[in-house]
Write a protein that holds these residues in place. Structure first.
Motif, PDB file in Angstrom:
ATOM      1  N   ARG A 164      20.765  52.774  71.940  1.00  0.00           N
ATOM      2  CA  ARG A 164      21.634  52.598  73.103  1.00  0.00           C
ATOM      3  C   ARG A 164      21.189  53.552  74.204  1.00  0.00           C
ATOM      4  NH1 ARG A 164      28.021  53.393  73.695  1.00  0.00           N
ATOM      5  NH2 ARG A 164      28.211  52.096  75.540  1.00  0.00           N
ATOM      6  N   VAL A 165      20.693  52.971  75.290  1.00  0.00           N
ATOM      7  CA  VAL A 165      20.171  53.749  76.412  1.00  0.00           C
ATOM      8  C   VAL A 165      20.540  53.022  77.706  1.00  0.00           C
ATOM      9  CG1 VAL A 165      18.087  54.626  77.538  1.00  0.00           C
ATOM     10  CG2 VAL A 165      18.208  54.572  75.053  1.00  0.00           C
ATOM     11  N   ASP A 166      20.995  53.783  78.696  1.00  0.00           N
ATOM     12  CA  ASP A 166      21.284  53.219  80.016  1.00  0.00           C
ATOM     13  C   ASP A 166      20.090  53.508  80.922  1.00  0.00           C
ATOM     14  OD1 ASP A 166      22.191  52.400  82.457  1.00  0.00           O
ATOM     15  OD2 ASP A 166      23.961  53.693  82.487  1.00  0.00           O
ATOM     16  N   LEU A 167      19.261  52.514  81.147  1.00  0.00           N
ATOM     17  CA  LEU A 167      18.066  52.694  81.961  1.00  0.00           C
ATOM     18  C   LEU A 167      18.359  52.744  83.453  1.00  0.00           C
ATOM     19  CD1 LEU A 167      15.592  50.357  80.054  1.00  0.00           C
ATOM     20  CD2 LEU A 167      15.701  52.858  79.987  1.00  0.00           C
ATOM     21  N   THR A 168      19.613  52.506  83.841  1.00  0.00           N
ATOM     22  CA  THR A 168      19.969  52.594  85.259  1.00  0.00           C
ATOM     23  C   THR A 168      20.357  54.011  85.661  1.00  0.00           C
ATOM     24  OG1 THR A 168      22.319  52.044  84.928  1.00  0.00           O
ATOM     25  CG2 THR A 168      20.770  50.204  85.280  1.00  0.00           C
ATOM     26  N   GLN A 169      20.403  54.928  84.700  1.00  0.00           N
ATOM     27  CA  GLN A 169      20.761  56.305  85.024  1.00  0.00           C
ATOM     28  C   GLN A 169      19.668  56.928  85.890  1.00  0.00           C
ATOM     29  OE1 GLN A 169      19.910  59.581  82.913  1.00  0.00           O
ATOM     30  NE2 GLN A 169      19.115  58.624  81.074  1.00  0.00           N
ATOM     31  N   PRO A 170      20.044  57.842  86.777  1.00  0.00           N
ATOM     32  CA  PRO A 170      19.069  58.391  87.736  1.00  0.00           C
ATOM     33  C   PRO A 170      18.148  59.492  87.194  1.00  0.00           C
ATOM     34  CG  PRO A 170      21.246  59.263  88.181  1.00  0.00           C
ATOM     35  CD  PRO A 170      21.401  58.247  87.078  1.00  0.00           C
ATOM     36  N   ASP A 171      18.378  59.972  85.977  1.00  0.00           N
ATOM     37  CA  ASP A 171      17.565  61.064  85.429  1.00  0.00           C
ATOM     38  C   ASP A 171      16.318  60.501  84.747  1.00  0.00           C
ATOM     39  OD1 ASP A 171      16.486  63.322  84.337  1.00  0.00           O
ATOM     40  OD2 ASP A 171      18.207  63.816  83.073  1.00  0.00           O
ATOM     41  N   PHE A 172      15.262  60.289  85.537  1.00  0.00           N
ATOM     42  CA  PHE A 172      14.033  59.709  84.994  1.00  0.00           C
ATOM     43  C   PHE A 172      13.378  60.598  83.939  1.00  0.00           C
ATOM     44  CE2 PHE A 172      13.887  57.610  89.324  1.00  0.00           C
ATOM     45  CZ  PHE A 172      14.418  56.415  88.854  1.00  0.00           C
ATOM     46  N   ASP A 173      13.529  61.911  84.071  1.00  0.00           N
ATOM     47  CA  ASP A 173      12.939  62.817  83.083  1.00  0.00           C
ATOM     48  C   ASP A 173      13.537  62.587  81.699  1.00  0.00           C
ATOM     49  OD1 ASP A 173      11.162  64.017  84.833  1.00  0.00           O
ATOM     50  OD2 ASP A 173      12.613  65.530  85.463  1.00  0.00           O
ATOM     51  N   ALA A 174      14.805  62.208  81.642  1.00  0.00           N
ATOM     52  CA  ALA A 174      15.449  61.934  80.359  1.00  0.00           C
ATOM     53  C   ALA A 174      14.925  60.638  79.739  1.00  0.00           C
ATOM     54  CB  ALA A 174      16.962  61.854  80.534  1.00  0.00           C
ATOM     55  N   LEU A 175      14.416  59.744  80.569  1.00  0.00           N
ATOM     56  CA  LEU A 175      13.925  58.450  80.075  1.00  0.00           C
ATOM     57  C   LEU A 175      12.448  58.457  79.694  1.00  0.00           C
ATOM     58  CD1 LEU A 175      15.675  56.142  82.693  1.00  0.00           C
ATOM     59  CD2 LEU A 175      16.410  56.625  80.344  1.00  0.00           C
ATOM     60  N   ARG A 176      11.687  59.393  80.237  1.00  0.00           N
ATOM     61  CA  ARG A 176      10.234  59.421  79.993  1.00  0.00           C
ATOM     62  C   ARG A 176       9.842  59.367  78.517  1.00  0.00           C
ATOM     63  NH1 ARG A 176       8.597  60.146  85.020  1.00  0.00           N
ATOM     64  NH2 ARG A 176       9.343  61.891  86.214  1.00  0.00           N
ATOM     65  N   PRO A 177      10.523  60.078  77.619  1.00  0.00           N
ATOM     66  CA  PRO A 177      10.114  60.030  76.213  1.00  0.00           C
ATOM     67  C   PRO A 177      10.135  58.620  75.609  1.00  0.00           C
ATOM     68  CG  PRO A 177      11.574  61.888  76.569  1.00  0.00           C
ATOM     69  CD  PRO A 177      11.565  61.086  77.842  1.00  0.00           C
ATOM     70  N   LEU A 178      10.981  57.741  76.111  1.00  0.00           N
ATOM     71  CA  LEU A 178      11.008  56.362  75.610  1.00  0.00           C
ATOM     72  C   LEU A 178       9.696  55.641  75.854  1.00  0.00           C
ATOM     73  CD1 LEU A 178      14.487  55.138  76.874  1.00  0.00           C
ATOM     74  CD2 LEU A 178      13.807  55.530  74.508  1.00  0.00           C
ATOM     75  N   PHE A 179       9.047  55.974  76.958  1.00  0.00           N
ATOM     76  CA  PHE A 179       7.844  55.258  77.373  1.00  0.00           C
ATOM     77  C   PHE A 179       6.552  55.887  76.856  1.00  0.00           C
ATOM     78  CE2 PHE A 179      11.221  54.150  80.223  1.00  0.00           C
ATOM     79  CZ  PHE A 179      11.041  52.799  80.441  1.00  0.00           C
ATOM     80  N   ARG A 180       6.619  57.129  76.424  1.00  0.00           N
ATOM     81  CA  ARG A 180       5.416  57.806  75.905  1.00  0.00           C
ATOM     82  C   ARG A 180       4.927  57.130  74.635  1.00  0.00           C
ATOM     83  NH1 ARG A 180       7.936  62.936  77.012  1.00  0.00           N
ATOM     84  NH2 ARG A 180       7.258  63.452  79.101  1.00  0.00           N
ATOM     85  N   GLY A 181       3.639  56.897  74.577  1.00  0.00           N
ATOM     86  CA  GLY A 181       3.031  56.318  73.382  1.00  0.00           C
ATOM     87  C   GLY A 181       3.158  54.808  73.285  1.00  0.00           C
ATOM     88  N   GLN A 182       3.793  54.182  74.246  1.00  0.00           N
ATOM     89  CA  GLN A 182       3.931  52.724  74.232  1.00  0.00           C
ATOM     90  C   GLN A 182       2.666  52.094  74.808  1.00  0.00           C
ATOM     91  OE1 GLN A 182       6.512  51.264  72.774  1.00  0.00           O
ATOM     92  NE2 GLN A 182       7.637  53.158  72.499  1.00  0.00           N
ATOM     93  N   ASP A 183       2.280  50.969  74.253  1.00  0.00           N
ATOM     94  CA  ASP A 183       1.130  50.229  74.789  1.00  0.00           C
ATOM     95  C   ASP A 183       1.557  49.269  75.900  1.00  0.00           C
ATOM     96  OD1 ASP A 183      -1.071  51.169  73.067  1.00  0.00           O
ATOM     97  OD2 ASP A 183       0.177  50.319  71.477  1.00  0.00           O
ATOM     98  N   ALA A 184       2.809  48.821  75.825  1.00  0.00           N
ATOM     99  CA  ALA A 184       3.310  47.875  76.829  1.00  0.00           C
ATOM    100  C   ALA A 184       4.836  47.926  76.858  1.00  0.00           C
ATOM    101  CB  ALA A 184       2.845  46.460  76.512  1.00  0.00           C
ATOM    102  N   VAL A 185       5.381  47.391  77.949  1.00  0.00           N
ATOM    103  CA  VAL A 185       6.836  47.279  78.107  1.00  0.00           C
ATOM    104  C   VAL A 185       7.159  45.822  78.406  1.00  0.00           C
ATOM    105  CG1 VAL A 185       8.850  47.955  79.480  1.00  0.00           C
ATOM    106  CG2 VAL A 185       7.045  49.633  78.995  1.00  0.00           C
ATOM    107  N   LEU A 186       8.092  45.267  77.649  1.00  0.00           N
ATOM    108  CA  LEU A 186       8.616  43.934  77.914  1.00  0.00           C
ATOM    109  C   LEU A 186      10.006  44.128  78.495  1.00  0.00           C
ATOM    110  CD1 LEU A 186       8.459  40.869  77.771  1.00  0.00           C
ATOM    111  CD2 LEU A 186       9.236  41.026  75.386  1.00  0.00           C
ATOM    112  N   HIS A 187      10.118  43.943  79.803  1.00  0.00           N
ATOM    113  CA  HIS A 187      11.374  44.232  80.503  1.00  0.00           C
ATOM    114  C   HIS A 187      12.237  42.989  80.554  1.00  0.00           C
ATOM    115  CE1 HIS A 187      14.309  45.889  83.119  1.00  0.00           C
ATOM    116  NE2 HIS A 187      13.944  45.150  84.150  1.00  0.00           N
ATOM    117  N   LEU A 188      13.283  42.984  79.721  1.00  0.00           N
ATOM    118  CA  LEU A 188      14.212  41.864  79.681  1.00  0.00           C
ATOM    119  C   LEU A 188      15.626  42.293  80.075  1.00  0.00           C
ATOM    120  CD1 LEU A 188      12.984  40.294  76.325  1.00  0.00           C
ATOM    121  CD2 LEU A 188      12.424  39.554  78.644  1.00  0.00           C
ATOM    122  N   GLY A 189      15.749  43.542  80.542  1.00  0.00           N
ATOM    123  CA  GLY A 189      17.052  44.039  80.945  1.00  0.00           C
ATOM    124  C   GLY A 189      17.555  43.333  82.189  1.00  0.00           C
ATOM    125  N   TYR A 190      18.874  43.216  82.256  1.00  0.00           N
ATOM    126  CA  TYR A 190      19.490  42.533  83.390  1.00  0.00           C
ATOM    127  C   TYR A 190      20.836  43.201  83.678  1.00  0.00           C
ATOM    128  CZ  TYR A 190      21.973  38.888  85.975  1.00  0.00           C
ATOM    129  OH  TYR A 190      22.695  38.212  86.913  1.00  0.00           O
TER     130      TYR A 190
END
Length: 79
Positions: free
Chosen positions: A49-75
């Motif tokens: 459970r993560v709110d990607l609309t939150q303004p603290d990008f530094d808190a979100l960076r660890p989610l993206f580290r080590g990923q090869d790709a992102v499939l963005h289906l959020g709405y």
């Protein structure tokens, strides 16, 4: 051979529900959404459970580290 890592946003949504069975076979998934259940109230296995609309990008960076790709289906529906 190592599976590629895929981050899926909106992972509890309708479209994700259609895609996840096939994606689980091919990728190591990181699943995120603002809720942990699908539209019928069933839990989505492995979701975080993560709110990607939150303004603290530094808190979100660890989610993206080590990923090869992102499939963005959020709405976020308009108010």
């Amino acid at each position: 051979m190592t599976q590629r890592r895929l981050l899926v946003t909106g992972a509890s949504g309708y479209v994700s529900g259609l895609l996840l069975p096939a994606l689980r076979e091919r990728y190591t998934l990181t699943l995120v959404d603002i809720r942990e259940t699908d539209g019928q109230g069933a839990p989505v296995e492995g979701i975080r459970r993560v709110d990607l609309t939150q303004p603290d990008f530094d808190a979100l960076r660890p989610l993206f580290r080590g990923q090869d790709a992102v499939l963005h289906l959020g709405y976020v529906p308009p108010p």
